[in-house]
Design an enzyme around this catalytic site. Sequence first.
Site, PDB file in Angstrom:
ATOM      1  N   HIS A 141       0.785  -1.234   0.066  1.00 38.79           N
ATOM      2  CA  HIS A 141      -0.057   0.063   0.109  1.00 38.79           C
ATOM      3  C   HIS A 141       0.766   1.395  -0.035  1.00 38.79           C
ATOM      4  O   HIS A 141       1.888   1.259   0.531  1.00 38.79           O
ATOM      5  CB  HIS A 141      -1.119   0.053   1.203  1.00 38.79           C
ATOM      6  CG  HIS A 141      -2.046  -1.007   1.064  1.00 38.79           C
ATOM      7  ND1 HIS A 141      -3.164  -1.064   1.729  1.00 38.79           N
ATOM      8  CD2 HIS A 141      -2.200  -1.989   0.284  1.00 38.79           C
ATOM      9  CE1 HIS A 141      -3.883  -2.106   1.434  1.00 38.79           C
ATOM     10  NE2 HIS A 141      -3.428  -2.740   0.649  1.00 38.79           N
ATOM     11  N   GLU A 151       1.001   3.954   1.866  1.00 41.15           N
ATOM     12  CA  GLU A 151       1.257   4.210   3.237  1.00 41.15           C
ATOM     13  C   GLU A 151       2.618   3.496   3.414  1.00 41.15           C
ATOM     14  O   GLU A 151       3.381   4.337   3.934  1.00 41.15           O
ATOM     15  CB  GLU A 151       0.328   4.070   4.468  1.00 41.15           C
ATOM     16  CG  GLU A 151      -0.951   4.480   3.948  1.00 41.15           C
ATOM     17  CD  GLU A 151      -2.162   3.980   3.175  1.00 41.15           C
ATOM     18  OE1 GLU A 151      -3.216   4.470   3.272  1.00 41.15           O
ATOM     19  OE2 GLU A 151      -1.806   3.161   2.444  1.00 41.15           O
ATOM     20  N   CYS A 160      -6.042   1.594   5.161  1.00 40.75           N
ATOM     21  CA  CYS A 160      -6.655   0.493   5.971  1.00 40.75           C
ATOM     22  C   CYS A 160      -6.083  -0.005   7.267  1.00 40.75           C
ATOM     23  O   CYS A 160      -5.148   0.758   7.836  1.00 40.75           O
ATOM     24  CB  CYS A 160      -6.196  -0.790   4.997  1.00 40.75           C
ATOM     25  SG  CYS A 160      -4.478  -1.340   5.039  1.00 40.75           S
ATOM     26  N   CYS A 168      -2.249  -0.784   7.472  1.00 44.55           N
ATOM     27  CA  CYS A 168      -1.302   0.509   7.104  1.00 44.55           C
ATOM     28  C   CYS A 168      -1.689   1.518   8.443  1.00 44.55           C
ATOM     29  O   CYS A 168      -0.817   2.258   8.915  1.00 44.55           O
ATOM     30  CB  CYS A 168      -1.952   1.383   6.056  1.00 44.55           C
ATOM     31  SG  CYS A 168      -1.373   0.373   4.323  1.00 44.55           S
TER      32      CYS A 168
END
Length: 197
Positions: free
Chosen positions: A87, A89, A114, A117
């Site tokens: 992801h 992040e 999410c 993250c």
Amino acid sequence: MSKDLSKAKQKRLSWDETLMNLAILASKRSACKFHETGTVFVDQNKRIISIGYNGPTEGDYHCLEAGCAKVDGDPITKKLRRCRGAHAEINGIINCQDTKRLRGATIYSVLFPCYDCMKALSNVGIKEVVYYRGYERIMTGGEKFEEEDESLDLAKKREMIVRRYEGPIYCEFPDEFNGPETKKEHSTCDCDSCDCG
């Protein structure tokens, strides 16, 4: 050719406008067919620490080329698998090279983080999360979506400031650069290089 100085620039972008639009620009590097997100990490003085976008780990299949592991399956066996992507992040945390720089920082993210993250953001000491759109995880097979309430719960528990970006997006991208969740939400554009508005 003389310049008309009566038509001088009169304003500039706010920090929120600048940094969220930069996160959206970074999201266009994503190799994911369905979730297109980018992040910009800044310190207390709005200096950019790091930028990230979602995509497969180094050396793995790119979803745009081989298909989504969760929806299209493994390119060889066709068996449905977990997402290959890291992801935005997480990639932003990796790209900063020294996570101590992230303590007390703000993240601008196209999608709300999410839960996995958010745990990483909590551990590096992020103080504020500014997001543009909510996130729904695609379930294996691509037939269902799931919200993750735990992300917001953790942010509240850690007393992070969480706010949704409500400002303008200044330019659209051609359709081939847009995932299915990218809507025609671009409310303000004064450029001559796109077909906005």
